[in-house]
Scaffold this motif. Structure first.
Motif, mmCIF file in Angstrom:
data_model
loop_
_atom_site.group_PDB
_atom_site.id
_atom_site.type_symbol
_atom_site.label_atom_id
_atom_site.label_comp_id
_atom_site.label_asym_id
_atom_site.label_seq_id
_atom_site.Cartn_x
_atom_site.Cartn_y
_atom_site.Cartn_z
ATOM 1 N N GLU A 224 34.442 -20.332 30.260
ATOM 2 C CA GLU A 224 35.175 -21.063 29.684
ATOM 3 C C GLU A 224 33.870 -22.019 28.983
ATOM 4 N N LEU A 225 33.250 -22.653 29.834
ATOM 5 C CA LEU A 225 31.466 -23.659 29.833
ATOM 6 C C LEU A 225 30.674 -23.118 28.986
ATOM 7 N N ALA A 226 30.790 -21.793 29.650
ATOM 8 C CA ALA A 226 29.389 -21.522 29.167
ATOM 9 C C ALA A 226 28.120 -21.561 28.002
ATOM 10 N N PRO A 227 29.462 -21.958 26.398
ATOM 11 C CA PRO A 227 29.106 -21.897 25.901
ATOM 12 C C PRO A 227 28.617 -23.139 24.831
ATOM 13 N N TYR A 228 28.845 -24.447 26.104
ATOM 14 C CA TYR A 228 28.519 -25.629 25.661
ATOM 15 C C TYR A 228 27.595 -26.259 26.026
ATOM 16 N N VAL A 229 27.022 -25.559 27.422
ATOM 17 C CA VAL A 229 26.322 -26.555 27.933
ATOM 18 C C VAL A 229 24.551 -25.193 28.487
ATOM 19 N N PRO A 230 24.281 -25.595 28.594
ATOM 20 C CA PRO A 230 22.394 -25.173 29.196
ATOM 21 C C PRO A 230 22.813 -24.239 30.278
ATOM 22 N N PRO A 231 21.808 -22.956 30.127
ATOM 23 C CA PRO A 231 22.783 -22.449 31.208
ATOM 24 C C PRO A 231 22.287 -23.040 32.542
ATOM 25 N N THR A 232 20.918 -23.453 32.941
ATOM 26 C CA THR A 232 20.649 -24.112 33.768
ATOM 27 C C THR A 232 21.950 -25.220 34.511
ATOM 28 N N THR A 233 22.265 -25.917 33.731
ATOM 29 C CA THR A 233 23.139 -26.463 33.807
ATOM 30 C C THR A 233 24.993 -26.038 34.308
ATOM 31 N N LEU A 234 25.167 -25.073 33.963
ATOM 32 C CA LEU A 234 26.129 -24.205 34.580
ATOM 33 C C LEU A 234 26.202 -24.198 35.357
ATOM 34 N N ALA A 235 24.566 -23.361 35.947
ATOM 35 C CA ALA A 235 24.403 -23.043 37.024
ATOM 36 C C ALA A 235 24.789 -24.036 38.364
ATOM 37 N N ILE A 236 24.040 -25.701 37.732
ATOM 38 C CA ILE A 236 24.678 -26.783 38.564
ATOM 39 C C ILE A 236 25.693 -26.980 39.006
ATOM 40 N N ILE A 237 26.558 -26.776 38.106
ATOM 41 C CA ILE A 237 28.082 -27.455 37.558
ATOM 42 C C ILE A 237 28.680 -26.077 39.497
ATOM 43 N N GLN A 238 28.479 -25.157 39.005
ATOM 44 C CA GLN A 238 29.232 -23.700 39.381
ATOM 45 C C GLN A 238 28.717 -24.308 41.226
ATOM 46 N N ARG A 239 27.459 -24.203 41.656
ATOM 47 C CA ARG A 239 27.302 -24.976 42.785
ATOM 48 C C ARG A 239 27.410 -26.265 43.433
ATOM 49 N N GLU A 240 27.844 -26.807 42.400
ATOM 50 C CA GLU A 240 28.383 -27.863 43.197
ATOM 51 C C GLU A 240 29.649 -28.182 43.099
ATOM 52 N N PHE A 241 31.108 -27.363 41.983
ATOM 53 C CA PHE A 241 32.136 -27.346 42.779
ATOM 54 C C PHE A 241 31.987 -26.485 43.571
ATOM 55 N N GLU A 242 31.553 -25.032 44.038
ATOM 56 C CA GLU A 242 31.561 -24.051 45.227
ATOM 57 C C GLU A 242 31.016 -24.783 46.449
ATOM 58 N N LEU A 243 30.597 -26.042 46.670
ATOM 59 C CA LEU A 243 30.006 -26.829 47.499
ATOM 60 C C LEU A 243 31.186 -27.796 47.573
ATOM 61 N N GLY A 244 32.075 -27.922 47.226
ATOM 62 C CA GLY A 244 32.707 -29.349 46.800
ATOM 63 C C GLY A 244 33.176 -30.581 46.537
ATOM 64 N N ARG A 245 31.909 -30.462 45.888
ATOM 65 C CA ARG A 245 31.069 -31.854 45.787
ATOM 66 C C ARG A 245 31.652 -32.063 44.112
ATOM 67 N N GLY A 246 32.615 -31.503 43.065
ATOM 68 C CA GLY A 246 32.535 -31.794 42.441
ATOM 69 C C GLY A 246 34.307 -30.975 41.640
ATOM 70 N N PRO A 247 34.643 -30.966 40.855
ATOM 71 C CA PRO A 247 34.943 -32.108 39.645
ATOM 72 C C PRO A 247 34.975 -33.817 40.348
ATOM 73 N N ILE A 248 34.494 -34.947 40.444
ATOM 74 C CA ILE A 248 35.468 -35.413 40.347
ATOM 75 C C ILE A 248 36.099 -36.693 39.547
ATOM 76 N N ASN A 249 37.197 -37.361 39.317
ATOM 77 C CA ASN A 249 37.286 -38.528 38.535
ATOM 78 C C ASN A 249 37.751 -39.255 39.510
ATOM 79 N N TRP A 250 38.297 -40.393 38.652
ATOM 80 C CA TRP A 250 39.660 -41.522 39.230
ATOM 81 C C TRP A 250 40.513 -40.951 40.293
ATOM 82 N N GLU A 251 41.197 -39.724 40.214
ATOM 83 C CA GLU A 251 42.044 -39.067 41.020
ATOM 84 C C GLU A 251 41.842 -39.298 42.250
ATOM 85 N N ARG A 252 40.531 -38.917 41.990
ATOM 86 C CA ARG A 252 39.879 -38.522 44.253
ATOM 87 C C ARG A 252 40.386 -40.009 44.237
ATOM 88 N N PHE A 253 39.829 -41.343 44.226
ATOM 89 C CA PHE A 253 39.956 -42.243 44.699
ATOM 90 C C PHE A 253 41.320 -43.246 44.774
#
Length: 408
Positions: A224-253
């Protein structure tokens, strides 16, 4: 090299940001691009979706040549201080020729005219601002009203200061004038998605707000994100999420924030940055009833205090940013250093030139005691790492050892 500077958050970097970057180089004739990017806590008083390192990598992969961190006290500040901090970095490193910002207007003439009128903070403007604040308006609304009145007196075209990027643009130009900078400003009209727009109405461009809403939705997936971000951004988002480093929002704190608010007295809360005029009592009362950070903000905000202003107060409490400490940092003087997060091979050449021209230290290796503002940054990284349950190196310990990202 002719170099353009951008002020960004990239939360996350999307196709609209990529358009801004490419158009900025085109309209200014620049060969290279430097960005000053917000830290882990942002101007609207919220934690970044992903860490500054992930977002710096997004920027380099998209073509940015040099990524510099906006120091924390400016990163989560009012528009005026946010702009001053970022512009002072671009000005003081000595290699930036132009500054290009996105705006709803797309016209720089009236913004420049208004900056000329307001640069010395004329008494008429100050009186008008205080009068509108006395009516109970929020600071952004009161500022916009007072500024528009200054243009009316001068016979200039109507100002559109209800739009956030126009207001930021005005503050960039004010900072340039107050610093006596040689940097030339330019603007590009924002395309297809408004700054606060939460719905997606275009096939390729969506606001960062809408993208974050999509990410935190129940049925969100990477496709669903793919149309709106560059492919390199999507790859970084996917990697970070899979490693548990995101997504971060206020509720995490939520837990550390509520712990601090419930532990502090209203008088203690009043000692934190941006807290004033009795709002500490509303914060304390709301903390006793709310079960989420969103509920806490909603219960505290009113006509005078916007959602973003409340969030910046909460950031100050969470990160222990007291009024006394902030006063000692002399934020009105501008950024005292430039922390380098990453660079390309072209950026390496820019850094070589900046080492000869910069009027502030260029920091590539973090140690304690370099500057109180940087010590505050390191402490904030430790807090941000509470929301990143990754194995191995904790982000706040890695912060001391991590060198800038180098794009081969």
């Amino acid at each position: 090299m002719k170099t353009v500077g951008l002020v960004v958050e990239y939360n996350p970097l999307h196709n609209g940001h990529y358009y801004h970057y490419t158009e900025a180089k085109r309209v200014t004739g620049a060969d290279a691009c430097v960005i000053v990017m917000s830290s882990n806590f942002l101007q609207r008083g919220e934690p970044a979706l992903l860490s500054k390192w992930a977002r710096a990598e997004m920027a380099l992969q998209a073509g940015i040549d040099l990524v510099i961190e906006l120091p924390l006290p400016y990163s989560c500040a009012t528009a005026e201080l946010f702009a001053l901090g970022a512009v002072s970095v671009l000005d003081r490193i000595g290699v930036v020729d132009s500054l290009c910002f996105g705006s709803e207007s797309g016209e720089i003439s009236w913004i420049s005219d208004l900056a000329e009128l307001l640069a010395d903070e004329p008494e008429a403007f100050s009186l008008s601002l205080r009068a509108h604040l006395a009516k109970g308006l929020s600071y952004p609304s009161a500022y916009a009203q007072a500024a528009s009145e200054m243009l009316d007196r001068d016979g200039s075209p109507d100002a559109d200061l209800a739009s956030p990027n126009n207001i930021l643009g005005l503050n960039y130009l004010l900072a340039l004038k107050r610093l006596g900078s040689r940097i030339q400003p330019a603007t590009i009209k924002r395309q297809k998605a408004e700054y606060h727009q939460t719905t997606i109405t275009d096939a390729q461009i969506a606001s960062a707000t809408a993208i974050r809403k999509l990410i935190f939705g129940d049925d969100a997936g990477f496709e669903e994100l793919a149309p709106y971000v560059p492919p390199t951004t999507l790859a970084i988002i996917q990697r970070e999420f899979e490693l548990g480093r995101g997504p971060i929002n206020w509720e995490r704190f939520r837990h550390p924030l509520f712990h601090r608010l419930l532990q502090l007295s209203p008088e203690d809360i009043a000692g934190y940055h941006e807290v004033g005029e009795g709002i500490e009592h509303r914060l304390k009362a709301a903390a006793r009833q709310a079960t989420t950070v969103a509920e806490l903000v909603a219960a505290t905000k009113n006509k005078r205090y916007t959602w973003n202003r409340i969030q910046r107060m909460l950031t100050a409490v969470l990160l222990d940013m007291k009024k006394s400490t902030m006063a000692e940092l002399s934020l009105k003087n501008g950024a005292p250093y430039a922390r380098i997060l990453g660079f390309s091979q072209v950026g390496k050449q820019l850094l070589h030139e900046a080492k000869k021209k910069s009027s502030i230290p260029l920091i590539t290796k973090v140690t304690d005691g370099l500057h109180p503002m940087l010590d505050m940054e390191i402490a904030a990284v430790a807090v941000y790492s509470l929301a990143q349950p990754e194995p191995g190196d904790r982000p706040f310990t890695a912060e001391y050892r991590r060198p800038p990202i180098v794009l081969a």
